[in-house]
Scaffold this motif. Structure first.
Motif: not given
Lengths: 455, 455
Positions: A5, A7, A12, A78-79, A108, A110, A149, A153, A180, B5-7, B9, B12, B80-82, B90, B108, B379-382
């Motif tokens: 793929p 990417k 996890e 994991k974040m 990816t 901040t 950051m 946290y 932050y 999971p946290y994220k 994805y 493809e 750039f996706r998904p 958090c 992203t 708390c979430e970083g972004t």
């Protein structure tokens, strides 16, 4: 095998649970830190005064190959992790090369770079030790952002001494750190003895990283429950960054990708050391023959033109002495240099591996680096950090060689971050005002003259 | 069911192959565009003079529920996706809420927002039509950046009329667009008749989005093989953005997530329309009862305090008339407003759905929005874009309500982008200089007075 793929994201469950400690595999270890007053190896007790205890333990650990990543740190990872291993299909097409090109992309989050990998770990250990304050220095600001950051946290106070000229030129970096919750003090400042001394002698100075380090260390040592943290160079920072290599290796194994060549940029050496860790260990043990290349700026060529010697980590000459490739702590890169990677020395681990012939080093000029960065951005979409583009430049060179020779090599490089906060450098490239600078031998001699005479 | 999971994805293979056309499901369609000279519905021929033909076809298509995404665009999307659907573990913990919170994160890519989803499509169709030039306008610069990235990828020339004051205040946004090869002209300029006219009348003007649109359209109409492209509001833009909702729905189904509430910020309405598309269609067909909430700034309250009326899309009054919720094309938000979403109108599709009771709208004040944004970042970083933080603010409010009532709702919101280029707004929040502004009824009347009198 299914098509690779664009990417590759690990799940996890597939995320590594261990950092990789290259020192456990190295045939010879890096030389120990020396106390600059006595020239005797630093003890853990001495280091504990400045750094968190668990980090000192990691710094001195050369026996455990795998160090477990605590669950709390894995939850933080994991974040923003796993980071993608990207197949650069569009770059391959643009270069019309038979090579396969991959990059591990750390930009990816901040903070915009890999720095968060070590910040997440260092602040965790500080919190666990019951510390309430951390101090650090920052130049360009990536490390300061990552640390802010992590401190947000884990809810621990942070003071960042930011090189004054950098704080003035990069108000947005300062703003991110403050958003932050970090406290940013332009350095030199009147909050420390060393800062006041420097300001008395030179009231108009724009500051330097060396001075900011000295101020941060002074405050850490004078404040209760406080320690100093550093974002590169040291062994424990490379250890934390091995999460990059561990993920990369897992992804490569999953998709049967066998790199012939791994390329990373090297300033202090932490991202490079992290990316190569498990691959280098296998190479040392004769399990692979991967060509491993560190790329540095021609204007700050510590590996390619430096000396392998004991030197201070900072220009203020306050740190322990480290045996490393160095241009001398008094070396100052050209002010025209816009591509980062300005550190005068190099991680002792990377220096030792280079000395022992396990890796190559190349120096590249910055206009070529920005040319490559822009070509990459236009076809692959992502705007690279100038630092990262050093590795990219050599990866592209190698892919072009493959076109000439017809070799179908697999080239993997580290794209450590994004260039969103480096646009003034891109602007100077775009408007043609960027120049290259290669120090003369005489320039380098001036830096070498600042090396300490270790008996 | 395994732990979420946290994220999330998608792979493809799981990426959606179709955009979702909400109009094919709506019980009543939005009113047609009117030619402002004749008040008659615009024909495809009229629209083709300004826009690419395939985009006009999509704009007028109200019969096909699924529109296939061409493979070339899907390949671009793969770079750039998904985008991740993130479980905000958090944030939940910080708010101590029984609610489950998810966000679809579109930040992203280098443009820093969802805008690239439509740019990738629009430039593809332009290239396919044999066009060689595109023109557009940009204010904050997200759309200009996304379009420059797509034009670099497809190798087609781009001219961006950038509001002069914005080009001066945001030199880095201009620099990104130029790095991707776009030509940036501060507007008003002497390159167009309308620009020269405005400059004669008011040589010191800082420009406006309305003027920049007029210049971009003028150049597109006068240049061979050239068209104008727009980054929001229009039906075809919402169609392209439905990739957000399609991915979100696939991910929700895979992990058995059933949102009770979907929240998005709404300026022109494209990200909001894209996020909700497949969920709204199901709601219209009685298959779900999801609460759907559009969030707008209290300082530019087109849905909550605007009129449902025919209006121009630009302040220069050059576009077709659209039936939408609007504050009048002459409405000017407070210059203190730093949170984006400044458009006077709202997507005709979203306006019609709102009029017909399928969604709610809420207006929030910007200091509350930045307060939420910073709590989230820590708390979430972004670091969220201020626009995105409008949705976040309401999601947090709803999660806090759940804490009070004990309800275990599943709240999903769109985090459309990152705030890396919005740090001056964060700085003004951090230093306490940010203020709120709610227009009085008299203020709004001034805007309504600029509405055209459609017979």
């Amino acid at each position: 095998m299914a098509k690779i793929p664009y990417k590759i994201y690990l799940s996890e469950e597939e995320m590594p649970k261990y950092w990789y400690n290259m020192k456990a595999v190295m045939k010879e270890l890096p030389a120990p830190f020396l106390n600059p007053a006595t020239y005797k190896p630093c003890t853990a007790e001495e280091l504990n005064q400045v750094f968190c205890s668990e980090l000192v333990e990691q710094e001195l650990n050369s026996s455990d190959r795998y160090i477990e990543i605590p669950e709390e740190i894995r939850n933080f990872y994991k974040m923003f992790r796993p980071s993608p291993l990207v197949r650069a299909y569009c770059l391959e097409k643009m270069l019309d090369t038979p090579a396969e090109i991959y990059y591990k992309f750390e930009g990816t989050n901040t903070s915009g770079s890999h720095k968060l990998n070590s910040a997440a770990a260092q602040v965790y250990y500080a919190k666990k030790q019951g510390l309430t304050n951390l101090t650090t220095e920052t130049g360009a600001g990536q490390w300061g952002t990552a640390l802010a950051m992590a401190c947000a946290y884990y809810q621990i106070a942070l003071t960042v001494y930011m090189v004054k000229v950098s704080a003035e030129q990069k108000p947005y970096r300062k703003a991110v750190i403050e958003t932050y919750g970090g406290r940013v003090i332009p350095s030199p400042s009147d909050t420390t003895e060393i800062g006041r001394k420097i300001l008395r002698e030179n009231p108009n100075t724009g500051g330097s990283l060396g001075c900011a380090i000295s101020e941060a260390i002074e405050v850490a040592m004078k404040t209760e429950n406080s320690r100093y943290v550093l974002g590169s160079v040291l062994d424990h920072v490379l250890l934390h960054q091995s999460i990059i290599g561990q993920e990369t290796k897992t992804a490569c194994e999953k998709y049967e990708i066998q790199p012939d060549m791994i390329i990373g940029c090297a300033g202090g050496g932490s991202n490079f050391g992290g990316l190569i860790a498990p691959f280098m260990a296998d190479k040392i043990e004769g399990k692979n023959k991967i060509e491993i290349i560190a790329v540095e700026p021609a204007s700050c060529p510590s590996l390619t033109r430096g000396k392998f010697a004991y030197d201070f980590g900072d220009t203020g000459k306050t740190t322990p002495l480290m045996k490393m490739y160095t241009l001398g702590s008094g070396f100052i890169p050209s002010p025209n240099h816009a591509g980062g990677l300005r550190y005068h020395g190099m991680s002792p681990i990377i220096s030792k591996l280079y000395q022992d012939g396990y890796l190559e080093a190349r120096a590249v000029e910055q206009t070529k680096v920005f040319e490559a960065a822009i070509a990459f951005a236009r076809c692959e979409g992502t705007l690279p950090a100038p630092e990262s583009a050093h590795a990219l430049k050599v990866a592209m060179d190698e892919a072009i060689k493959c076109k000439e020779t017809g070799e179908k090599k697999t080239i993997l490089f580290g794209l450590t971050g994004t260039g969103y906060f480096d646009l003034s450098a891109y602007m100077s490239y775009n408007n043609g005002s960027m120049t290259d600078y290669i120090p003369t031998d005489e320039d380098l001699e001036k830096g070498f003259a600042t090396l300490p005479q270790v008996k």
